[in-house]
Design an enzyme around this catalytic site. Structure first.
Site, short mmCIF file in Angstrom:
data_model
loop_
_atom_site.label_atom_id
_atom_site.label_comp_id
_atom_site.label_asym_id
_atom_site.label_seq_id
_atom_site.Cartn_x
_atom_site.Cartn_y
_atom_site.Cartn_z
N ASP A 77 44.03 34.21 34.29
CA ASP A 77 44.75 34.51 35.35
C ASP A 77 46.08 34.60 35.49
OD1 ASP A 77 43.50 34.37 38.60
OD2 ASP A 77 45.50 33.85 38.45
N ASP A 126 48.73 38.81 32.22
CA ASP A 126 48.98 39.99 33.46
C ASP A 126 47.84 41.18 32.69
OD1 ASP A 126 49.27 42.20 34.97
OD2 ASP A 126 51.47 42.24 34.70
N TYR A 165 40.88 52.65 45.38
CA TYR A 165 40.05 51.48 45.04
C TYR A 165 38.61 52.15 44.96
CZ TYR A 165 37.75 47.08 45.71
OH TYR A 165 37.26 45.81 45.25
N LYS A 213 36.57 51.96 41.50
CA LYS A 213 35.14 50.93 41.39
C LYS A 213 33.85 51.93 41.00
CE LYS A 213 36.95 47.14 42.00
NZ LYS A 213 37.11 46.19 40.77
N ALA A 247 34.79 40.50 51.29
CA ALA A 247 34.74 39.12 51.23
C ALA A 247 35.93 38.19 51.86
CB ALA A 247 34.72 38.74 49.66
N THR A 258 38.17 36.34 51.07
CA THR A 258 38.90 35.93 50.14
C THR A 258 40.36 36.25 50.16
OG1 THR A 258 38.86 38.02 48.82
CG2 THR A 258 37.06 36.25 48.50
#
Length: 254
Positions: A36, A60, A152, A156, A185, A187
């Site tokens: 992370d 990163d 995005y 994906k 989601a 999140t």
């Protein structure tokens, strides 16, 4: 335990779905290298699950060196790699008009390039151990178009194509490659899709619109995506490769 004695690497591991994945992998017997960008969040992860089970790696993943070196560092710390969940991603620009090129390149780097580089670094370690499981995180936006997040969506779709291609290329090495494709989601990244303008009312309206299109009528829970990743990582999915699995409450069934 479904992952007993397995060595797993999880990227974007310190929050949301990634953190839920670390919890499940550890619970099922794996030792996990958690990658992370946030050292503080990784420290909290280690405190929660134990330094004997979780090894933190700060990187990163939007940089080439970070994406490559973190996998090598993680595999070295574990003594190999059986499982890679390449989960890192970000929303990216909302429009192609007056496209913000630095933001575009960062989104492609984190969503697609880090997945390709991570798989490329993990595969030799898996081959040395007789096989393994690579899991990418894409999205329902990698299966159908997204009017709110075109960059995005493009990224994906690329991840799904990458996974299907690698599933064929790596099958002779007993390395399975699959994709989890969540819907919206609950999140920390949610507002990156619904609330780009910074207006809470607009974010709430966008979320309501998206939820209304889900037959089961709610957002995806992080643990539900992690459960799917756990299954794909385990021997229960030993004959499953090249699959893009929607976890979307029926959204893509329409």
């Amino acid at each position: 335990m479904r992952l007993e004695n397995k060595l797993a690497i999880v990227t974007a591991a310190a929050s949301g779905m990634g953190r839920a994945g670390v919890e499940r992998f550890v619970r099922e017997g794996a030792r996990v290298a958690a990658i992370d960008i946030s050292a503080e969040a990784l420290d909290a992860l280690v405190a929660a699950f134990g330094a004997d089970r979780v090894t933190p790696v700060v990187a990163d993943l939007a940089t080439e060196d970070g994406a490559r070196d973190s996998i090598d560092q993680a595999a070295a710390a574990l003594g190999g790699c059986d499982i890679l969940w390449a989960h890192a991603g970000m929303p990216g620009p909302a429009s192609v008009e007056d496209l913000d090129m630095p933001a575009y390149h960062k989104a492609i780097a984190l969503n697609v390039t880090s997945a390709a580089l991570g798989a490329g670094r993990a595969a030799p370690h898996m081959r040395a151990r007789g096989g393994g499981s690579i899991i990418f995180t894409a999205s329902i936006s990698g299966l159908v178009g997204s009017m709110m997040s075109p960059i995005y969506s493009a990224a994906k779709w690329g991840v799904v194509g990458l996974a299907k291609s690698l599933a064929l290329a790596l099958a002779p090495d007993n390395i399975r490659v699959n994709v989890v494709c969540p819907g919206l989601a609950d999140t920390p990244m949610k507002l990156g899709f619904t609330g780009r303008s910074g207006d809470p009312a607009e974010a709430a309206a966008n979320e309501a619109k998206l939820v209304a299109a889900v037959p089961l009528g709610r957002l995806v829970k992080p643990g539900e995506v992690a459960d799917a990743a756990l299954w794909l990582a385990s021997d229960e999915a030993s004959f499953v490769t090249g699959v893009a699995l929607p976890i979307d409450g029926g959204f893509t069934a329409r």
